[in-house]
Scaffold this active site. Structure first.
Site, short mmCIF file in Angstrom:
data_model
loop_
_atom_site.label_atom_id
_atom_site.label_comp_id
_atom_site.label_asym_id
_atom_site.label_seq_id
_atom_site.Cartn_x
_atom_site.Cartn_y
_atom_site.Cartn_z
NE ARG A 1 3.05 0.63 -3.46
CZ ARG A 1 2.56 1.74 -2.96
NH1 ARG A 1 3.28 2.80 -2.81
NH2 ARG A 1 1.30 1.80 -2.60
N GLY B 1 4.86 0.54 12.55
CA GLY B 1 4.49 -0.88 12.45
C GLY B 1 5.64 -1.73 12.99
CG ASP B 2 5.70 -5.96 11.99
OD1 ASP B 2 5.88 -5.33 10.92
OD2 ASP B 2 5.16 -7.08 12.03
CD GLN C 1 6.19 -1.21 7.63
OE1 GLN C 1 6.40 -2.19 8.34
NE2 GLN C 1 6.15 0.00 8.14
CB VAL D 1 10.80 5.82 5.18
CG1 VAL D 1 11.10 5.34 3.78
CG2 VAL D 1 11.49 4.97 6.21
NE ARG E 1 6.30 1.88 1.85
CZ ARG E 1 5.38 1.12 2.43
NH1 ARG E 1 5.39 -0.18 2.25
NH2 ARG E 1 4.44 1.65 3.19
N PRO F 1 0.50 1.08 2.73
CG PRO F 1 1.27 1.76 0.63
CD PRO F 1 0.94 2.27 1.99
CE1 TYR G 1 0.78 12.60 -4.40
CE2 TYR G 1 0.77 10.25 -3.94
CZ TYR G 1 1.37 11.35 -4.51
OH TYR G 1 2.55 11.21 -5.20
CE LYS H 1 0.61 12.78 -8.10
NZ LYS H 1 1.43 13.61 -8.98
#
Ligand code: NAD
Length: 315
Positions: free
Chosen positions: A276, A206-207, A210, A188, A212, A273, A146, A150
């Protein structure tokens, strides 16, 4: 009437874009092969005389012989579970597909806009992400089909602009959500909204630290249309700069749905990531654009749609 063509027009963003263009007085042709799209997204337009749906794979030349003013290339699987299942199709649509769109723009003189992505920045080492950051992308990992498709599209677009003077625009879209997302596309927002509405635990990868930034679809499409009508050739970020951890996001989902379900932690996918967030100074300056719809309001506007999809699933 001006004529627009929207590839991926039966997808989440593409179908909303068709609605907006029709409301602005365009005749619209949506081109889609339904690989990740849904006919229900455009069925309300079936009797609109200004709307046409063309079932076609854009990796083959686009069979459009009429005049064309604006071409929006939105076609591409967009969620990790979609593109990891069909990596070859994803690479093909980002290369051959984009080339066929550019050829059509060259032939008709239409202005072309590419739905690019924040994934061009990969797992970014610069935060927030500015347009002149070149990114930190793993070229061979599971997401590379992907990200690199792009990035190749962007390179091809700049080459068509420089070589053939095609009028091109590139928007780097950051996480966008709203009605018409597929419940199980793995992203999500539908994933946690779906779980909360079913009364299930919200699973976070994950925890949950992270981060977004989530943009409501109407805000994004306003930015995209302004970019199309501007003179800006180089990539422009469009997204919502309000950044939050995934854990905070899950708490907001619980509040909007009105549920007390628990939050459980799962494994973090490879190359996910860690941070972000768009730097949108350029869009503010050039397009006088910034998002207006806060996350809670956007989720509330999406609630009925997700509730309906969950109840269809149960029946
Ligand atoms: P989506 O999967 O709902 O829509 C993509 C549409 O493209 C689908 O209808 C699919 O059937 C169609 N398509 C795919 N390959 C095709 C082909 N070869 N020929 C014809 N049609 C084809 O995804 P979306 O979220 O609406 O994303 C739309 C565009 O925006 C994509 O290009 C995506 O990469 C980009 N984007 C979206 C987001 C986001 O947060 N939603 C973020 C960054 C970039």
């Amino acid at each position: 009437m001006p004529q627009a063509l929207v590839t991926g027009g039966a997808g989440f963003l593409g179908s909303h874009l068709c609605d907006k263009l029709l409301a602005r007085g365009f005749q619209v042709v949506a081109v889609d092969n339904f690989v990740t799209g849904d006919r229900r997204n455009v069925e309300h337009l079936a009797n609109n005389p200004d709307f046409q749906l063309l079932e076609h794979d854009i990796t083959q030349p686009i069979p459009w012989d009429g005049p064309l003013d604006r071409l929006f290339n939105m076609a591409s699987p967009a969620s990790p579970i979609d593109y990891m299942q069909i990596p070859l199709e994803t690479l093909a649509v980002g290369s051959e597909g984009t080339k066929n769109c550019l050829e059509l723009a060259k032939k008709t003189g239409a202005r072309f806009l590419q739905a690019s992505t924040s994934e061009c920045y990969g797992d970014p080492l610069v935060h927030p992400q500015v347009e002149d950051y070149w990114g930190n992308v793993n070229p061979i990992g599971p997401r590379s089909c992907y990200d690199e498709a792009k990035r190749f599209s962007e390179a091809l677009i700049m080459a068509y602009h420089r070589t053939h003077q095609v009028q091109t625009r590139i928007v780097r879209i950051f996480n966008t959500y709203g009605p018409r997302m597929r419940l199980h596309d793995g992203r999500v927002v539908p994933s946690l909204m779906g779980s909360a509405l079913r009364g299930e635990a919200l699973t976070i990868h994950g925890d949950g630290s992270q981060t977004r930034s989530f943009c409501f679809v109407d805000d994004l499409l306003e930015g995209i249309q302004r970019l199309m009508e501007s003179d800006e050739i180089l990539p422009t970020n469009i997204g919502n700069p309000v950044e939050m951890s995934i854990l905070e996001f899950a708490e907001t989902v619980k509040e909007v749905v009105g549920t007390e379900v628990p939050i459980s932690l799962g494994p973090l996918p490879e190359n996910d990531p860690k941070v972000r967030r768009p730097d949108i100074s350029k869009a503010k300056r050039l397009l006088d654009w910034e998002p207006k719809i806060a996350l809670k309001e956007g989720l509330e506007r999406s609630l009925d749609y997700f509730r309906q999809r969950v109840s269809e699933e149960a029946s």
